[in-house]
Design a protein around this motif. Structure first.
Motif, PDB file in Angstrom:
ATOM      1  N   TYR A 305      45.980   3.515  33.809  1.00 20.28           N
ATOM      2  CA  TYR A 305      46.114   3.648  32.350  1.00 20.28           C
ATOM      3  C   TYR A 305      46.335   5.098  31.908  1.00 20.28           C
ATOM      4  O   TYR A 305      46.409   5.391  30.724  1.00 20.28           O
ATOM      5  N   PRO A 308      50.104   5.992  29.844  1.00 21.92           N
ATOM      6  CA  PRO A 308      50.208   5.724  28.395  1.00 21.92           C
ATOM      7  C   PRO A 308      49.206   6.555  27.587  1.00 21.92           C
ATOM      8  O   PRO A 308      49.547   7.053  26.510  1.00 21.92           O
TER       9      PRO A 308
ATOM     10  N   HIS B  10      57.675  -4.569  18.056  1.00 21.07           N
ATOM     11  CA  HIS B  10      56.764  -3.416  17.965  1.00 21.07           C
ATOM     12  C   HIS B  10      57.061  -2.523  16.763  1.00 21.07           C
ATOM     13  O   HIS B  10      56.164  -2.130  16.043  1.00 21.07           O
ATOM     14  N   ILE B  11      58.303  -2.181  16.580  1.00 22.84           N
ATOM     15  CA  ILE B  11      58.653  -1.306  15.462  1.00 22.84           C
ATOM     16  C   ILE B  11      60.073  -1.632  15.002  1.00 22.84           C
ATOM     17  O   ILE B  11      60.973  -1.823  15.832  1.00 22.84           O
ATOM     18  N   GLN B  38      64.548   2.555  21.907  1.00 26.45           N
ATOM     19  CA  GLN B  38      63.689   3.268  22.871  1.00 26.45           C
ATOM     20  C   GLN B  38      62.209   3.174  22.489  1.00 26.45           C
ATOM     21  O   GLN B  38      61.350   3.013  23.349  1.00 26.45           O
ATOM     22  N   PHE B  39      61.907   3.293  21.193  1.00 26.65           N
ATOM     23  CA  PHE B  39      60.505   3.221  20.763  1.00 26.65           C
ATOM     24  C   PHE B  39      59.904   1.864  21.089  1.00 26.65           C
ATOM     25  O   PHE B  39      58.729   1.764  21.436  1.00 26.65           O
ATOM     26  N   GLN B  41      60.642  -0.023  23.634  1.00 25.49           N
ATOM     27  CA  GLN B  41      60.305  -0.017  25.074  1.00 25.49           C
ATOM     28  C   GLN B  41      59.036   0.787  25.320  1.00 25.49           C
ATOM     29  O   GLN B  41      58.155   0.366  26.054  1.00 25.49           O
ATOM     30  N   ILE B  42      58.982   1.961  24.704  1.00 21.06           N
ATOM     31  CA  ILE B  42      57.857   2.862  24.958  1.00 21.06           C
ATOM     32  C   ILE B  42      56.564   2.267  24.400  1.00 21.06           C
ATOM     33  O   ILE B  42      55.526   2.264  25.066  1.00 21.06           O
ATOM     34  N   LEU B  43      56.633   1.722  23.187  1.00 18.86           N
ATOM     35  CA  LEU B  43      55.428   1.142  22.581  1.00 18.86           C
ATOM     36  C   LEU B  43      54.957  -0.100  23.350  1.00 18.86           C
ATOM     37  O   LEU B  43      53.756  -0.353  23.460  1.00 18.86           O
ATOM     38  N   TYR B  45      55.132  -0.392  26.477  1.00 18.10           N
ATOM     39  CA  TYR B  45      54.408   0.164  27.614  1.00 18.10           C
ATOM     40  C   TYR B  45      53.032   0.696  27.188  1.00 18.10           C
ATOM     41  O   TYR B  45      52.037   0.487  27.866  1.00 18.10           O
ATOM     42  N   PHE B  46      52.974   1.375  26.037  1.00 19.73           N
ATOM     43  CA  PHE B  46      51.697   1.891  25.529  1.00 19.73           C
ATOM     44  C   PHE B  46      50.700   0.745  25.291  1.00 19.73           C
ATOM     45  O   PHE B  46      49.486   0.933  25.369  1.00 19.73           O
ATOM     46  N   LYS B  48      49.805  -1.458  27.039  1.00 22.80           N
ATOM     47  CA  LYS B  48      48.994  -1.692  28.240  1.00 22.80           C
ATOM     48  C   LYS B  48      47.532  -1.311  28.013  1.00 22.80           C
ATOM     49  O   LYS B  48      46.622  -1.908  28.594  1.00 22.80           O
ATOM     50  N   LEU B  49      47.300  -0.322  27.168  1.00 20.06           N
ATOM     51  CA  LEU B  49      45.924   0.145  26.937  1.00 20.06           C
ATOM     52  C   LEU B  49      45.045  -0.945  26.327  1.00 20.06           C
ATOM     53  O   LEU B  49      43.826  -0.928  26.473  1.00 20.06           O
TER      54      LEU B  49
END
Lengths: 488, 102
Positions: A305, A308, B10-11, B38-39, B41-43, B45-46, B48-49
């Motif tokens: 983790y 991220p 996501h956005i 791109q955001f 894709q990135i969000l 991935y984020f 995951k938290l």
């Protein structure tokens, strides 16, 4: 016989102090190499040839006069272009600061000067230190001295390439999520990210201040220790610096590694790591074992983790730190008559920042905005707590942890730049260290297809001495890993 | 296309425009398009938290706790007016020149 530029710094500075070698000759030797090689490598944004020569002659005069000289007497140092140098433009590799000339020196630069070092120039980097390949520089990419078609790593790519190519014997970089260790690994040099708070950040242009540290890059461990000794220590102008006495790190070197326990981090050696990297790090571990260390394996599942969490925190802090660039007091300002405040501000920032910087500012603004703060920023900071605790737990059993510095060998220019997430993934092995605030070092440990690979040692807070001691023991046992690129 | 449809949640492009405005960065139409994609894709991935339960975990950002770092309140030599103005792209006499507010 070693050529002059290959002479270790600790030896060269001794010769300069004793009058055996002139500082002017030593500095000229690097300037000559910059002139010959940097057209292709592009490690520097600015070279201050005349200033450097003047400073070198001053050192020579001091030697003749029998004055006491500092630990870096006559030694040229390349400084990353996000570290302020009075009277020398400091651009952050951005159009935004293309013409910015700082009215003051960063604390680390003051400390270099106090030891009679010679500032040679300012090195190329990813714009505002945001990147892993030095491709986002407004001034164009730096190339890897081992293969000009490959990236040198980032964001301190110029600092690492300059040392590898013998265009400076020492350099300073900054490391927010791996920006010293990554290029050290890709260029085959030694790079150390200090414990958070060991080195002053005063005069470092901020990207993510809770994560970043300035640190040394050098061709060998002893030189790296020397530069760290010079820059470390408390500074009242950076209230996050620790009240520790600056140590002479060179004194820790030597001796064997008997009784040293080193834990190979399972999560950073698995799937997604290039087989050549895994093999090189395992051989590195084998070498430490021969030197008397005990090698075990440690599993830290929370590290899955880290990436991220790192990016959320770094982007959030960036969005706040970079809010200062309004084009009014300094920096780029868009031409435009009759635009209102907000519009002029927005156009200035749109033209002054490159694509990756804008991406991070906007995403960071999003992660901090109402409704998303808890889900992103606060969550990421809590994950950082878990990572720090998990490392602290591991350090109860091990003196040091071992992992690759990068999960892959240096990649081609242009290969990843259009896919931000793929590029972020390259930082997987380096970011846990910044989230935990602990020190780590990257050491050359092998080659794959003529390109260098790096091993990363991680220590508990203020464990720099054991990092350097271990790195030096390895260097002595495996000198063939410390090679110069075939550049001439 | 399915990939894009899934990621869109996501956005949105409008949110990207809004956040960019909050950050005072004017985006071109191409940038809005690219960043939205791109955001997402990135969000994703984020996200995951969210797998981790962190309810009991305190947010700590510093390795070594430092409290109340004081220094003497001594007057030091400030930058001169000339030095402070030296890097300003637009100035008038002794002042920075800012865009019109009213």
């Amino acid at each position: 016989m070693a050529r002059l530029f290959e002479l270790p710094v600790w030896e060269a500075s001794g010769q300069i102090r004793s009058g055996e070698l002139s500082a002017e000759e030593y500095v000229s030797c690097f300037l000559e190499r910059v002139e010959r090689l940097d057209g292709e490598v592009k490690a520097y944004i600015t070279v201050v040839r005349e200033k450097a020569l003047r400073q070198a002659r001053l050192v020579d005069r001091k030697v003749k006069a029998g004055l006491k000289l500092g630990r870096l007497a006559g030694v040229p140092v390349a400084v990353k272009d996000n570290i302020c140098t009075v009277g020398i433009r400091t651009t952050c590799a951005s159009r935004m600061l293309e013409n910015f000339v700082p009215p003051y020196d960063a604390t680390v630069v003051e400390r270099l000067k106090a030891e009679d070092a010679v500032i040679l120039g300012k090195t190329n980097m990813d714009e505002f230190a945001m990147g892993t390949s030095t491709e986002t520089s407004y001034f164009g990419p730096t190339r890897n001295p081992w293969n000009l078609e490959r990236v040198p790593g980032g964001s301190s790519g110029g600092s690492a390439a300059a040392v590898a190519a013998g265009m400076a014997p020492l350099s300073l970089g900054s490391d927010t999520g791996g920006s010293i260790r990554c290029p050290a690994s890709f260029c085959g040099v030694v790079g150390l990210k200090p414990t958070y708070g060991l080195v002053s950040r005063y005069g470092l242009i901020a990207y993510a201040n809770s994560l970043e540290q300035i640190g040394p890059l050098a061709f060998n461990t002893r030189d790296c220790s020397l530069l760290l000794s010079v820059i470390a220590g408390r500074d009242l102008r950076d209230s996050t610096t620790l009240s520790v006495e600056a140590v002479g790190y060179g004194e820790a070197l030597g001796g064997n590694l008997k009784g040293f326990k080193v834990g190979l981090v399972k999560e950073l050696m698995g799937e997604g790591t290039h087989p050549a990297v895994v093999e090189a790090v395992q051989r590195f571990a084998g070498k430490l074992e021969e030197l008397g260390a005990w090698i075990g394996e440690v599993s830290l599942p929370i590290l899955d983790y880290a990436l991220p969490a790192y990016y959320i925190i770094a982007m959030s802090e960036a969005s706040s730190n970079l809010a200062r660039y309004d084009g009014i007091r300094y920096g780029f300002r868009a031409e435009g008559e009759g635009l209102d405040w907000s519009r002029e501000f927005s156009v200035t920032r749109s033209l002054g920042f490159g694509p990756e910087v804008k991406r991070r500012i906007i995403l960071g603004t999003y992660a901090l905005s109402a409704g998303y703060y808890d889900r992103f920023f606060l969550k990421a900071v809590k994950v950082a707590t878990l990572i720090r605790r998990s490392l602290a737990e591991a350090f109860k059993k091990f003196n040091l942890l071992l992992a690759p510095t990068m999960p892959l060998p240096p990649f081609r220019l242009g290969e990843k730049i259009s896919d931000p997430l793929a590029l972020y993934m390259c930082d997987i092995d380096t970011v846990p260290v910044n989230l935990a605030g602990v020190p780590a070092i990257s050491i050359p440990c092998g080659f794959h297809g003529g390109l260098p690979l790096g091993a990363q040692l991680i220590a508990p807070p203020l464990g720099e001495e054991s990092l350097l001691k271990t790195a030096e023991a390895y260097e002595k046992a495996a000198p063939e890993m410390f090679r110069r690129p075939p550049l001439g | 296309m399915e990939e894009k449809g899934r990621a869109e949640k996501h956005i949105s492009r409008r949110e990207v425009e809004h956040v960019a405005w909050l950050a005072r960065i004017e985006l071109s139409e191409e940038e809005k398009e690219l960043y939205t994609q791109q955001f997402n894709q990135i969000l994703a991935y984020f996200g995951k938290l969210a797998e981790l339960n962190t309810e009991e975990v305190p947010p700590e950002l510093h390795v070594v706790s430092l409290v109340n770092v004081y220094r003497d309140d001594k007057v030091k030599k400030p930058l001169s007016r000339g030095e402070a103005l030296k890097n300003a792209p637009k100035k008038r006499e002794e002042y920075f020149e800012a865009p019109k507010i009213l």
